[in-house]
Design a protein around this motif. Structure first.
Motif, short mmCIF file in Angstrom:
data_model
loop_
_atom_site.label_atom_id
_atom_site.label_comp_id
_atom_site.label_asym_id
_atom_site.label_seq_id
_atom_site.Cartn_x
_atom_site.Cartn_y
_atom_site.Cartn_z
N GLY A 195 -29.82 5.02 54.67
CA GLY A 195 -29.46 4.04 53.66
C GLY A 195 -29.15 4.63 52.29
N ASP A 233 -25.86 3.83 50.92
CA ASP A 233 -25.60 2.46 50.45
C ASP A 233 -26.35 2.13 49.16
N GLN A 237 -36.82 -5.36 66.09
CA GLN A 237 -35.89 -6.49 66.25
C GLN A 237 -36.67 -7.78 66.50
N GLY A 270 -30.35 0.94 55.99
CA GLY A 270 -29.06 0.81 55.35
C GLY A 270 -28.58 -0.63 55.21
N ARG A 271 -27.33 -0.75 54.73
CA ARG A 271 -26.76 -2.08 54.52
C ARG A 271 -26.61 -2.84 55.84
N GLU A 272 -26.38 -2.12 56.93
CA GLU A 272 -26.30 -2.79 58.24
C GLU A 272 -27.60 -3.51 58.55
N GLY A 273 -28.73 -2.85 58.26
CA GLY A 273 -30.02 -3.49 58.47
C GLY A 273 -30.19 -4.71 57.59
N TRP A 274 -29.72 -4.61 56.35
CA TRP A 274 -29.79 -5.73 55.43
C TRP A 274 -29.00 -6.92 55.96
N GLU A 275 -27.83 -6.67 56.51
CA GLU A 275 -27.01 -7.77 57.04
C GLU A 275 -27.68 -8.42 58.24
N VAL A 276 -28.31 -7.62 59.10
CA VAL A 276 -29.06 -8.18 60.23
C VAL A 276 -30.21 -9.04 59.71
#
Length: 657
Positions: free
Chosen positions: A59, A62, A341, A360-366
């Motif tokens: 992350g 990001d 998850q 990272g940002r992907e985790g934030w979006e999830v």
């Protein structure tokens, strides 16, 4: 009652240790003395090749994006700039690191020196570098790591303690990955850094803290697992296999069935949870399957954390817990939710710097895509840890009672004499608090914050329930009795006891019954049972902003509350309100962060006479409560009148008969 001798205290402390602990301590002491005599140095060159690994903090790329982590990232930048100027801050104290003598400075407390050797400030430097100052951040790390290697060439002192090695190995690994580009253009320092890193791993592999165990040993094993993943070679492979085997064994002992870490300090629960989570994430990202027991333990630890968190999401200050030096519980839960998850661990919409670094940002979006967190958690009895939680999250009312063992038998380091103590929030505001922790150094402040009188429980004959002494030792301990938990829609009752005062001249047992009537009051009833006469005091510690205002006989309004909160005492012969006292004994002090003291108001309810003795109090909302005690031997109920309604409860004596 006179103070026990040091020989007595040491005898009873050693009685609880396992034979292998004593042998391991003797071996470590002999080993370190031998190393000191020989002026032993770690390996000066790396005999193993570093493999390419997936970074733990993807992350970082990001970090410049807008998000709820921005304020934390800005704070990290400020700390990183200060580090580059030679100033580091730990435990609310500033340390000048421009001098090479700082690494072994005897004027610093040992805990402060430990934090200096951990190199946790690498994370701040990496954030600074990721925000466009990579060269300056690298130079700051290069200067600090170079100074450490130059001043710690002999394997002695705090820098070579297995615990400081364990944390530094992980932090230097972050630097090796995060400053990869800069290191590739600085080959001489890179080779020196890798040689220093592998040399420390070698020392750690032969110096595990099996004499201490607990969270320290888990940190040792985590570092060696990561070293076994990063390094190619037969020895690192053995470290990996051996450490995973030992780690599974330790998890089985250290993570209780209700998910609490067995040292029963919420602060160290967070530390162990973080270490376990980071180890699992690193293993999975680098093709090493985490043991199934690790994921199981993580899930249980996260469930426990959700269960005990108060409405403000700050961990209870039980035992050696502070609010500095710890990750936010919400951030740890967010990171755990993403790893497993499991949206159920999303307790707030917040997403701080730590989960961003890990996922990272992907985790934030999830995380954003998961449903909004629920606001209601249930009251729960956590029998394995001895933590009992009464809660109404809608109203912000919360109480946690301590009714379990003071510590694992063989690991007393973070124990306090706090059995049957509690913390209370009303309307989302902290009202009755644990006193916290001021410092770890042996002395009067450490003695006070571990003592019974620093907790919301009963002290008998001015003695501690458990014989806490020195910095981290306990001689004779209080043992909890069976706990009864009765819960329905309107109320929760907990009945518990301990035998810590059976060792006194007049031996007795302390029984406490705590009743919560939802949105009404909390009744605390104590009975001291035995034969003979005694004197005792029950303490109630308020948050520093609050104060007791006496409005009638045995009745106080708690001033400074956002809502109307009252305390009505019964059965006590005398009372005293104390705030910030130093003599004849310290009382009325609060510390939620290391090195920070605040005076707070403490109500001491006292009684003296023939056993059995019964006394207690009611903390009520929106007006005072009246307490009517039993009128005769045949009457076994105490009656509480609140807002014109009557509520009857069995007395402690009736419960025990």
């Amino acid at each position: 009652m006179g103070s026990p001798s040091r020989i007595h205290l040491l005898f009873w402390t050693l009685r609880y240790l396992k034979p292998h602990q004593i042998w391991a301590r003797l071996r470590h002491n002999l080993q370190r003395s031998w190393w000191s005599l020989r002026r032993r140095r770690p390996a000066g060159t790396s005999m193993w090749e570093l493999t390419e690994i997936a970074p733990l903090y993807p992350g970082l790329r990001d970090i410049s994006c807008d998000g709820p982590w921005r304020a934390e990232a800005d704070s990290a930048l400020l700390r990183a700039r200060e580090a580059a100027e030679g100033r580091l801050r730990f435990l609310n104290l500033s340390v000048n690191v421009s001098s090479k003598d700082v690494w072994k400075n005897p004027d610093l407390s040992r805990l402060l020196r430990y934090h200096l050797h951990y190199f946790d400030y690498v994370q701040d430097l990496l954030v600074w570098g990721a925000r466009g100052q990579s060269r300056a951040a690298y130079q700051a790390f290069r200067s600090l790591a170079g100074s450490w290697m130059e001043c710690n060439q002999i394997t002695e002192g705090d820098g070579w303690h297995p615990y400081t090695i364990s944390l530094r190995l992980v932090n230097w690994l972050h630097a090796l990955e995060g400053f990869k580009k800069e290191l590739s253009g600085d080959e001489h320092f890179r080779a020196r850094l890798i040689a220093g890193w592998t040399g420390q791993a070698q020392v750690l592999a032969g110096n595990l803290e099996s004499d201490v165990g607990g969270n320290h040993l888990l940190a040792n094993l985590r570092a060696l697992v990561l070293a076994g993943i990063v390094l190619r070679g037969e020895a690192p492979r053995r470290w990996l296999q051996r450490s995973l085997t030992l780690f599974e064994k330790e998890l089985f002992e250290q993570v209780l069935q209700d998910g609490a870490h067995f040292e029963l300090s919420p602060g160290y629960h967070l530390t162990v949870l973080r270490h376990c989570l980071e180890m699992a994430v690193t293993m999975k990202r680098n093709g090493v399957t985490p043991p199934a027991s690790l994921d199981t333990a993580l899930r249980r630890m996260l469930e426990y954390l959700v269960a005990i968190l108060p409405p403000d999401s700050k961990i209870p200050l039980l035992k050696d817990t502070t609010w500095d030096g710890q990750l936010s519980p919400a951030d740890l839960l967010a990171a755990g939710a993403l790893y497993l998850q499991e949206p159920a661990f999303k307790i707030s919409a917040g997403f701080g710097l730590y989960p961003l670094l890990l996922f990272g940002r992907e985790g934030w979006e999830v995380f954003q895509g998961w449903s909004a967190p629920g606001t209601q958690r249930s009251s729960v009895a956590l029998h394995d840890s001895g933590h009992y939680v009464m809660r109404d999250d809608f109203r912000g009312d919360y109480l946690i009672l301590v009714a379990g063992k003071p510590c694992p038998d063989h690991l007393p380091a973070h124990a306090h004499a706090d059995l049957l103590s509690y913390e209370l929030m009303v309307g989302g505001q902290r009202i009755v608090v644990d006193s916290g922790v001021y410092e770890y150094a042996a002395g009067p402040w450490r003695d006070y914050f571990r003592s019974t009188r620093a907790h919301n429980t009963v002290e008998v004959e001015e003695a501690n329930q458990s014989e806490v002494w020195a910095s981290f030792r306990v001689a004779r301990r209080a043992h909890p009795g069976p706990v009864t938990w009765l819960a329905n829609e309107d109320s929760v009752t907990v009945r518990a006891s301990h035998d810590g005062y059976r060792r006194l001249r007049v031996p007795l047992t302390h029984l406490r019954t705590l009743v919560w009537r939802r949105n009404r009051f909390w009744l605390v009833m104590d009975e001291l049972r035995g034969k003979g006469s005694t004197r005792a005091s029950s303490y109630v510690h308020l948050y520093p902003d609050l104060e007791f205002t006496e409005v009638g006989e045995s009745m106080w309004r708690i001033g400074g509350c956002r809502s109307d909160v009252w305390l009505t005492a019964f059965g006590a012969q005398d009372h005293q309100v104390i705030r910030g006292r130093m003599e004849p004994v310290r009382q009325g002090w609060y510390s939620e962060k290391f090195g920070e003291l605040a005076a707070n108001s403490v109500l001491a309810l006292s009684c003296e006479g023939a056993l059995p003795v019964s006394f207690g109090y009611v903390i009520s909302k929106e007006g005072p409560a009246e307490v009517h005690l039993p009128s005769g031997a045949a009457d076994s109920q105490v009656t509480i009148v609140h807002h014109g309604e009557q509520f009857r409860f069995e007395t402690p004596g009736a419960m025990a008969s």
